[in-house]
Write an enzyme that holds these catalytic residues in place. Structure first.
Site, PDB file in Angstrom:
ATOM      1  N   HIS A   1      16.921 -40.089   0.462  1.00 18.23           N
ATOM      2  CA  HIS A   1      15.747 -39.947  -0.401  1.00 18.23           C
ATOM      3  C   HIS A   1      14.983 -41.272  -0.334  1.00 18.23           C
ATOM      4  O   HIS A   1      15.580 -42.332  -0.104  1.00 18.23           O
ATOM      5  CB  HIS A   1      16.241 -39.682  -1.829  1.00 18.23           C
ATOM      6  CG  HIS A   1      15.179 -39.408  -2.845  1.00 18.23           C
ATOM      7  ND1 HIS A   1      14.455 -40.408  -3.437  1.00 18.23           N
ATOM      8  CD2 HIS A   1      14.741 -38.251  -3.388  1.00 18.23           C
ATOM      9  CE1 HIS A   1      13.614 -39.884  -4.316  1.00 18.23           C
ATOM     10  NE2 HIS A   1      13.760 -38.569  -4.302  1.00 18.23           N
TER      11      HIS A   1
ATOM     12  N   ASP B   1      24.609 -43.025  -3.033  1.00 18.69           N
ATOM     13  CA  ASP B   1      23.609 -42.396  -3.898  1.00 18.69           C
ATOM     14  C   ASP B   1      24.195 -41.059  -4.356  1.00 18.69           C
ATOM     15  O   ASP B   1      24.262 -40.101  -3.590  1.00 18.69           O
ATOM     16  CB  ASP B   1      22.306 -42.206  -3.113  1.00 18.69           C
ATOM     17  CG  ASP B   1      21.245 -41.473  -3.931  1.00 18.69           C
ATOM     18  OD1 ASP B   1      21.569 -40.955  -5.010  1.00 18.69           O
ATOM     19  OD2 ASP B   1      20.086 -41.413  -3.473  1.00 18.69           O
TER      20      ASP B   1
ATOM     21  N   GLN C   1      22.570 -36.395  -6.214  1.00 16.07           N
ATOM     22  CA  GLN C   1      22.786 -34.962  -6.002  1.00 16.07           C
ATOM     23  C   GLN C   1      24.274 -34.654  -5.832  1.00 16.07           C
ATOM     24  O   GLN C   1      24.645 -33.513  -5.531  1.00 16.07           O
ATOM     25  CB  GLN C   1      22.026 -34.471  -4.752  1.00 16.07           C
ATOM     26  CG  GLN C   1      20.527 -34.713  -4.790  1.00 16.07           C
ATOM     27  CD  GLN C   1      19.793 -33.838  -5.796  1.00 16.07           C
ATOM     28  OE1 GLN C   1      20.362 -32.928  -6.413  1.00 16.07           O
ATOM     29  NE2 GLN C   1      18.511 -34.103  -5.972  1.00 16.07           N
TER      30      GLN C   1
ATOM     31  N   LYS D   1      19.591 -35.415 -13.731  1.00 13.62           N
ATOM     32  CA  LYS D   1      20.094 -34.443 -12.745  1.00 13.62           C
ATOM     33  C   LYS D   1      21.482 -33.942 -13.137  1.00 13.62           C
ATOM     34  O   LYS D   1      22.055 -33.070 -12.497  1.00 13.62           O
ATOM     35  CB  LYS D   1      20.113 -35.053 -11.348  1.00 13.62           C
ATOM     36  CG  LYS D   1      18.701 -35.428 -10.865  1.00 13.62           C
ATOM     37  CD  LYS D   1      18.621 -35.592  -9.388  1.00 13.62           C
ATOM     38  CE  LYS D   1      17.411 -36.379  -8.954  1.00 13.62           C
ATOM     39  NZ  LYS D   1      16.189 -35.584  -8.911  1.00 13.62           N
TER      40      LYS D   1
ATOM     41  N   CYS E   1      10.440 -36.062  -1.243  1.00 19.13           N
ATOM     42  CA  CYS E   1      10.653 -37.511  -1.202  1.00 19.13           C
ATOM     43  C   CYS E   1      11.667 -37.894  -0.129  1.00 19.13           C
ATOM     44  O   CYS E   1      12.500 -38.804  -0.342  1.00 19.13           O
ATOM     45  CB  CYS E   1      11.103 -38.062  -2.560  1.00 19.13           C
ATOM     46  SG  CYS E   1       9.909 -37.769  -3.840  1.00 19.13           S
TER      47      CYS E   1
HETATM   48  N1  7TS Z   1      18.384 -39.918  -4.616  1.00 19.44           N
HETATM   49  C1  7TS Z   1      18.455 -38.601  -4.393  1.00 19.44           C
HETATM   50  C2  7TS Z   1      19.461 -38.057  -3.430  1.00 19.44           C
HETATM   51  C3  7TS Z   1      17.611 -37.751  -5.096  1.00 19.44           C
HETATM   52  O1  7TS Z   1      17.669 -36.429  -4.891  1.00 19.44           O
HETATM   53  C4  7TS Z   1      16.666 -38.292  -6.012  1.00 19.44           C
HETATM   54  C5  7TS Z   1      15.665 -37.440  -6.730  1.00 19.44           C
HETATM   55  C6  7TS Z   1      16.656 -39.672  -6.212  1.00 19.44           C
HETATM   56  C7  7TS Z   1      17.529 -40.460  -5.477  1.00 19.44           C
HETATM   57  C8  7TS Z   1      15.746 -40.327  -7.204  1.00 19.44           C
HETATM   58  O2  7TS Z   1      16.132 -39.998  -8.493  1.00 19.44           O
HETATM   59  P1  7TS Z   1      15.284 -40.498  -9.761  1.00 19.44           P
HETATM   60  O3  7TS Z   1      15.903 -39.790 -10.904  1.00 19.44           O
HETATM   61  O4  7TS Z   1      15.450 -41.969  -9.831  1.00 19.44           O
HETATM   62  O5  7TS Z   1      13.864 -40.094  -9.504  1.00 19.44           O
HETATM   63  N2  7TS Z   1      15.394 -36.249  -6.086  1.00 19.44           N
HETATM   64  C9  7TS Z   1      14.385 -35.413  -6.341  1.00 19.44           C
HETATM   65  C10 7TS Z   1      14.228 -34.214  -5.669  1.00 19.44           C
HETATM   66  O6  7TS Z   1      14.966 -33.790  -4.797  1.00 19.44           O
HETATM   67  N3  7TS Z   1      13.141 -33.610  -6.140  1.00 19.44           N
HETATM   68  O7  7TS Z   1      12.588 -34.362  -7.090  1.00 19.44           O
HETATM   69  C11 7TS Z   1      13.360 -35.507  -7.221  1.00 19.44           C
END
Ligand code: 7TS
Length: 408
Positions: free
Chosen positions: A125, A202, A205, A228, A366
């Site tokens: 990401h 990371d 997910q 999440k 992203c």
């Molecule tokens: N890493 C992964 C694997 C992610 O899926 C996401 C967000 C992030 C980092 C960033 O997370 P945040 O909470 O700091 O924004 N992924 C997604 C997505 O798949 N669709 O919208 C956000």
């Protein structure tokens, strides 16, 4: 319904999933964007704001002490969730993005020098790319990439050659937010450690979909976002190996992280406070703690088994649709299905599905390098959670058929 979870009962804890949406049953297939929050977590946050609200680590008032207990109790829940050795190794942040920026800035600035290499996977990401690029630019370091094949699996045979004496850190996602690939992070960590290189996982997910044990993984940093994991937005976690966190300089400076301040010199507290300047997201931390309790009550093993069965069902049904191509067919997948439909833009698919009360995400998610690998501008992505069932998948299939009818 799978035999693992009673989804009909679970859905009663989610007002959004049971209230009508566009006059229909809401089909929420977008949990990779953000997980829905169960009522017990919402009620816990409401109770805190209504009856317990104050600041934490502030003085002797009973109210402040009780808020501190609730807030630190949530940290302990995260520690237990990850099986971290100590809750001091759980640093609160605003989310995955901030956690990675913290490591890149605080650890990275101290440890990455000109000519060094940062090794990332081909399916990261942007949150696990851009902070490292900023650091690399500042230091004159280089980003290298573990490649992937066309099923969306990392090519581990290349890993040994990519881990050199210049590699300072490896950053890899546990589960791809686009492809659903579950990466063999334990194996990657073992290979990196054999050469003395730390690894950041990371888990954005990963942790919502499977039991996680940072000691078993032996990772050096593990990061995730509360929203999440069926918690609120505005809260996230950085887990780190004790020696690494202790050796890191502070990133932000301010209150709540100092032992003493004079005009000449500031002495900082130890971890976790040293890395948590200012008033934290107290309500959100407590809400995340309640969400973790809720998920533990369902059991992460059951959640994983339920989602796995549902993913299989969804994959079979989607594959049967003519003109539909699934992007990401790794042998080991979790909860995410990206697809393209011949001749129809993902944004059109997303809009038509939205009219049908079906929420999916259409775009590059992203993760533009992943789009570049598969030579598509965007995909439509359905992501599943423990509150989804076969009826949601069936609705998606009917919706896609409608899209095809409109464009056919
Ligand atoms: N890493 C992964 C694997 C992610 O899926 C996401 C967000 C992030 C980092 C960033 O997370 P945040 O909470 O700091 O924004 N992924 C997604 C997505 O798949 N669709 O919208 C956000």
């Amino acid at each position: 319904m799978t035999k693992y979870l009673d989804v009909a009962t679970i859905r009663q804890d989610f007002p959004l999933l049971t209230a009508p949406f566009h006059g229909k049953r809401l089909v929420y297939l977008d949990s990779a964007v953000s997980g829905q929050v169960p009522l017990p977590a919402i009620e816990r946050m409401h109770h805190y704001e209504a009856y317990e609200h104050t600041n934490v680590h502030r003085g002797v008032s009973t109210l402040s002490q009780e808020a501190t207990d609730s807030y630190e109790g949530a940290r302990e829940k995260v520690r237990a969730l990850l099986n971290a050795p100590s809750s001091k190794q759980v640093i609160w942040t605003r989310g995955t993005t901030e956690s990675i920026n913290l490591v890149a800035q605080a650890w990275g600035r101290q440890n990455v020098k000109e000519g060094d290499e940062i090794l990332l996977s081909a399916m990261e990401h942007h949150a696990n790319i851009v902070p490292w690029q900023l650091l690399a630019q500042e230091k004159g370091a280089k980003i290298k990439v573990i490649p992937m094949n066309d099923r969306g699996e990392l090519i581990l045979e290349d890993l040994d050659g990519l881990l050199t004496e210049r590699t300072k850190i490896v950053g890899v996602t546990q589960v791809s937010n686009v492809l659903g690939t579950i990466n063999p992070v334990k194996e990657i960590i073992a290979k990196a450690h054999a050469k003395g290189i730390p690894v950041l996982v990371d888990g954005a997910q990963g942790v919502p979909h499977m039991p996680v044990d940072v000691q078993d993984l032996d990772c050096d940093f593990y990061v995730f976002s509360g929203h999440k994991l069926s918690g609120p937005t505005g809260i996230g976690v950085l887990y780190g190996r004790k020696e690494l966190l202790e050796a890191m300089p502070p990133w932000h400076g301010g209150g709540s992280m100092i032992l003493s301040v004079t005009w000449e010199k500031t002495v900082f507290m130890g971890i976790p406070a040293k890395l948590e300047a200012g008033t934290p997201a107290i309500t959100q931390a407590i809400g995340l703690g309640a969400a973790i309790d809720y998920l533990k009550g369902l059991s992460f093993d059951r959640i994983a088994a339920h989602e796995h069965a549902l993913l299989q069902y969804a994959t079979d049904r989607l594959k049967a649709i003519e003109g539909l191509r699934i992007i990401g067919e790794a042998a080991n997948k979790a909860s995410v299905i990206s697809f393209v439909l011949e001749g129809i833009h993902p944004h059109d698919i997303g809009s038509i599905l939205d009219h049908e009360g079906i929420v999916v995400r259409a775009g590059h998610h992203c993760a533009q390098p992943v789009m570049q690998h598969f030579q598509v501008p965007a995909t439509t992505r359905a992501s599943l959670a423990y509150y989804n069932d076969e009826a949601d998948v069936d609705a998606l299939v009917v919706g896609i058929q409608k899209v095809k009818d409109i464009f056919g």
